[in-house]
Structure formats: C-alpha cells, structure tokens
Design a protein around this motif. Structure first.
Motif, PDB file in Angstrom:
ATOM      1  N   ALA A  23       0.817  -1.211   0.000  1.00  0.00           N
ATOM      2  CA  ALA A  23       0.000   0.000   0.000  1.00  0.00           C
ATOM      3  C   ALA A  23       0.852   1.263   0.000  1.00  0.00           C
ATOM      4  O   ALA A  23       1.938   1.302   0.577  1.00  0.00           O
ATOM      5  N   SER A  24       0.311   2.302  -0.625  1.00  0.00           N
ATOM      6  CA  SER A  24       0.917   3.631  -0.555  1.00  0.00           C
ATOM      7  C   SER A  24       0.582   4.230   0.811  1.00  0.00           C
ATOM      8  O   SER A  24      -0.317   3.745   1.511  1.00  0.00           O
ATOM      9  N   LEU A  30      -6.111   5.123   4.773  1.00  0.00           N
ATOM     10  CA  LEU A  30      -7.479   4.645   4.568  1.00  0.00           C
ATOM     11  C   LEU A  30      -7.707   3.290   5.227  1.00  0.00           C
ATOM     12  O   LEU A  30      -8.773   3.045   5.800  1.00  0.00           O
ATOM     13  N   MET A  31      -6.709   2.411   5.169  1.00  0.00           N
ATOM     14  CA  MET A  31      -6.836   1.108   5.834  1.00  0.00           C
ATOM     15  C   MET A  31      -7.005   1.290   7.341  1.00  0.00           C
ATOM     16  O   MET A  31      -7.826   0.613   7.972  1.00  0.00           O
ATOM     17  N   VAL A 114     -17.287  12.237  12.693  1.00  0.00           N
ATOM     18  CA  VAL A 114     -15.994  12.890  12.444  1.00  0.00           C
ATOM     19  C   VAL A 114     -15.105  12.007  11.573  1.00  0.00           C
ATOM     20  O   VAL A 114     -14.538  12.466  10.573  1.00  0.00           O
ATOM     21  N   MET A 115     -15.007  10.731  11.927  1.00  0.00           N
ATOM     22  CA  MET A 115     -14.114   9.836  11.186  1.00  0.00           C
ATOM     23  C   MET A 115     -14.657   9.536   9.787  1.00  0.00           C
ATOM     24  O   MET A 115     -13.879   9.334   8.854  1.00  0.00           O
ATOM     25  N   THR A 116     -15.965   9.535   9.621  1.00  0.00           N
ATOM     26  CA  THR A 116     -16.544   9.364   8.284  1.00  0.00           C
ATOM     27  C   THR A 116     -16.170  10.543   7.404  1.00  0.00           C
ATOM     28  O   THR A 116     -15.793  10.364   6.240  1.00  0.00           O
ATOM     29  N   ASN A 117     -16.237  11.749   7.962  1.00  0.00           N
ATOM     30  CA  ASN A 117     -15.841  12.940   7.198  1.00  0.00           C
ATOM     31  C   ASN A 117     -14.364  12.898   6.829  1.00  0.00           C
ATOM     32  O   ASN A 117     -13.986  13.253   5.712  1.00  0.00           O
ATOM     33  N   TRP A 122     -10.075  11.785   2.727  1.00  0.00           N
ATOM     34  CA  TRP A 122      -8.941  11.000   2.242  1.00  0.00           C
ATOM     35  C   TRP A 122      -9.271  10.302   0.928  1.00  0.00           C
ATOM     36  O   TRP A 122      -8.436  10.205   0.039  1.00  0.00           O
ATOM     37  N   GLU A 123     -10.512   9.802   0.823  1.00  0.00           N
ATOM     38  CA  GLU A 123     -10.919   9.143  -0.415  1.00  0.00           C
ATOM     39  C   GLU A 123     -10.920  10.147  -1.567  1.00  0.00           C
ATOM     40  O   GLU A 123     -10.459   9.833  -2.671  1.00  0.00           O
ATOM     41  N   GLY A 124     -11.410  11.355  -1.315  1.00  0.00           N
ATOM     42  CA  GLY A 124     -11.395  12.401  -2.334  1.00  0.00           C
ATOM     43  C   GLY A 124      -9.985  12.824  -2.697  1.00  0.00           C
ATOM     44  O   GLY A 124      -9.671  13.059  -3.861  1.00  0.00           O
TER      45      GLY A 124
END
Length: 129
Positions: A23-24, A30-31, A114-117, A122-124
């Motif tokens: 993984a990068s 993200l993991m 908070v963690m979902t945001n 990070w996904e974006g």
C-alpha cells in the motif's frame, strides 16, 4: 468450529499484511481509518450487549489507531490541514474516553461522524493524487 474461525482469522491477517506491504501511504491511512470504523461498530455492539471487557479492548484499539494517525501528521509541512486533523483526532479520543466511561452511544456516534468525514476527505484526496 473454533479451528475454522482460527484458520479464517489467520487468512484474513495474512491478506491484510499483504495489502499493507504493497500500500501507498495514502492507502495505509485509509486502511487504518476503515479498521477504526469497523472496530467502532464492534464497540457499539459490545456496549449494547454489556460486554464491557470487550468494549474496553475495542476502545483501546481505536485509541491506538488515532494515536498512530496523529503521530504520522507532518505539522510543519501539513499546515492548517495537519492542525485540523490533529484537533479532530484529539476530539475523537476525548469522545471515545467519555463514551467508554459512560457507555454512551451518542458519543460514539459523534466519533463516527468525524471519522466518516475524514475518510471521505482522504478518499477524495486519493482521486487527485
């Protein structure tokens, strides 16, 4: 049944290790966040089922993940984003602590939001790298 579960858990760990090895840094974050979110769901279940020892273990795992995410921040080069992430990780740790003390599902919901945001950010970010 226990032996099958043990074998499956070992397989999952090997798979996770292989993913982490390739993984990068972005993917690793993200993991960690995904692992955090999975554990948060388990903590809620432990509170509902009154499995308080397991809840404590889960809270500890989440705290360790937050500490790891926070320690990876580059406060000098990360600027305002790093400072904001630090503050959010600190808030999440405080909420986890309070949730653990009072078995408070509402505080866990705050952490989840908070963690979902953060995960969405990070996904974006990953689509622009």
């Amino acid at each position: 049944m226990l032996m099958q579960d043990s074998g499956f858990n070992s397989y999952q760990q090997v798979d996770l290790d292989a993913q982490a090895a390739s993984a990068s840094p972005h993917q690793l974050v993200l993991m960690l966040i995904n692992g955090f979110m999975d554990e948060l769901v388990r903590i809620k279940g432990h509170i509902i089922a009154k499995r308080f020892a397991e809840k404590g273990t889960g809270i500890n795992k989440c705290m360790n993940i937050l500490t790891g995410l926070d320690s990876a921040l580059d406060m000098e080069q990360g600027g305002e984003i790093a400072v904001n992430l630090h503050d959010l990780y600190e808030f999440a740790q405080f909420e986890l602590f309070r949730a653990s003390l009072n078995n408070d599902l509402n505080r866990l919901d705050n952490v989840e939001k908070v963690m979902t945001n953060i995960r969405e950010g990070w996904e974006g970010f990953g689509t622009h790298v």
